[in-house]
Design a protein around this motif. Structure first.
Motif, PDB file in Angstrom:
ATOM      1  N   SER A  10       9.938  -3.626  -8.731  1.00 24.38           N
ATOM      2  CA  SER A  10       9.804  -4.298  -9.941  1.00 24.38           C
ATOM      3  C   SER A  10       9.224  -3.344 -11.035  1.00 24.38           C
ATOM      4  CB  SER A  10       8.724  -5.252  -9.847  1.00 24.38           C
ATOM      5  OG  SER A  10       9.289  -6.584  -9.021  1.00 24.38           O
ATOM      6  N   CYS A  11       8.316  -2.466 -10.623  1.00 24.04           N
ATOM      7  CA  CYS A  11       7.806  -1.646 -11.418  1.00 24.04           C
ATOM      8  C   CYS A  11       8.671  -0.512 -11.988  1.00 24.04           C
ATOM      9  CB  CYS A  11       6.629  -0.690 -10.625  1.00 24.04           C
ATOM     10  SG  CYS A  11       5.048  -1.839 -10.521  1.00 24.04           S
ATOM     11  N   ASN A  70       4.815 -10.126 -10.051  1.00 24.02           N
ATOM     12  CA  ASN A  70       5.817  -9.383 -10.009  1.00 24.02           C
ATOM     13  C   ASN A  70       6.712 -10.003 -11.180  1.00 24.02           C
ATOM     14  OD1 ASN A  70       5.757  -7.291  -8.190  1.00 24.02           O
ATOM     15  ND2 ASN A  70       6.743  -8.670  -6.721  1.00 24.02           N
TER      16      ASN A  70
END
Length: 290
Positions: free
Chosen positions: A3-4, A243
């Motif tokens: 997600s990052c 997230n």
């Protein structure tokens, strides 16, 4: 982790698009003489807040995400993230209060019709813009210094209230437009009525054009409201919700890139000016644009 990385890539790209598109929009708005001055003032305010998102928030967001992915966390990361959220709250407040102001302006344009220019002046529009920025700064300071723990609740409440208020104004615009359309269909158009009818048609088109600003606003901010509410109601340490919150923030920032495209798509006077700017830039670079 995934997600990052995904959010870093998307926000890195959207930062450039937000900067380029909003600078072009600001130049086009300044050069578009046919646009009503109060509406131009409100749209300029919105474009400046969107430009600030691309210049400040998204690069900052990318930097925070890269720090989160690192093996060593900086000791002041939590403080930095709070400062980031405060800045995001401020600029996003300017954006969604600006959308509300535009909906009010378009409602008055349709409702007042010929008295619009007398009642809605550029000076009053400037005063409203100043009020929006000052109010956003005040609310941000209030949340940071006084409310703190309940800051997210205040943020969600104001965000939801803005969505509802804007929806009500556009519903009223729809009712007035529908009534005026029916009246025009039932009347025989006389020669002396032609100019008034043409002016009314332009106002309706402008109002319905800015309606798309609200539609995109709803699509970009509603997921953030839902996920924020879920985080407050459930386990704050939920990995899934955290997230999803990252993606919701990216969607909120995406709003700053899509707004200029809406101006170009729906408002022809702005569209023509933007195309002229692109042709000028292309000509200076030696690229031919049809």
């Amino acid at each position: 982790m995934a997600s990052c990385i995904g959010n870093m890539i998307i926000n890195g790209y959207l930062s450039y698009t937000a900067i380029a598109l909003n600078i072009t929009t600001i130049l086009a708005l300044r050069k578009t003489a046919s646009l009503p001055k109060p509406l131009k003032t409100l749209l300029l305010s919105l474009a400046i807040s969107d430009l600030s998102v691309g210049l400040v928030l998204q690069p900052w967001y990318v930097k925070i995400l890269s720090t989160l992915m690192g093996s060593e966390k900086t000791p002041n990361l939590q403080t930095t993230f709070k400062e980031f959220l405060s800045t995001a709250w401020f600029l996003c407040s300017v954006s969604f209060l600006g959308v509300v102001a535009i909906s009010v302006d378009r409602f008055l344009a349709i409702h007042l019709h010929l008295r619009y220019q007398e009642f809605v002046t550029r000076r009053r529009a400037v005063a409203l813009v100043i009020f929006v920025w000052v109010m956003s700064a005040f609310l941000t300071t209030l949340v940071d210094s006084v409310l703190k723990q309940n800051g997210a609740v205040v943020y969600i409440s104001i965000e939801a209230l803005s969505l509802i208020t804007t929806a009500l104004f556009y519903y009223q615009i729809y009712i007035v437009v529908k009534r005026q359309t029916n009246q025009m269909q039932n009347l025989r158009i006389q020669q002396e009525q032609t100019e008034n009818i043409a002016n009314a048609a332009r106002l309706r088109k402008s109002a319905l054009g800015t309606f798309w600003v609200y539609v995109v606003f709803l699509a970009c901010y509603l997921p953030d409201i839902i996920i924020h509410t879920a985080i407050l109601s459930a386990d704050k340490n939920s990995a899934l919700l955290n997230n999803l919150h990252l993606w919701a923030l990216t969607l909120v920032f995406f709003h700053s890139s899509i707004n200029p495209l809406i101006y170009c798509w729906n408002m022809r006077h702005i569209q023509y000016t933007i195309l002229d700017i692109i042709r000028t830039i292309s000509f200076s670079l030696g690229v031919k644009v049809k």
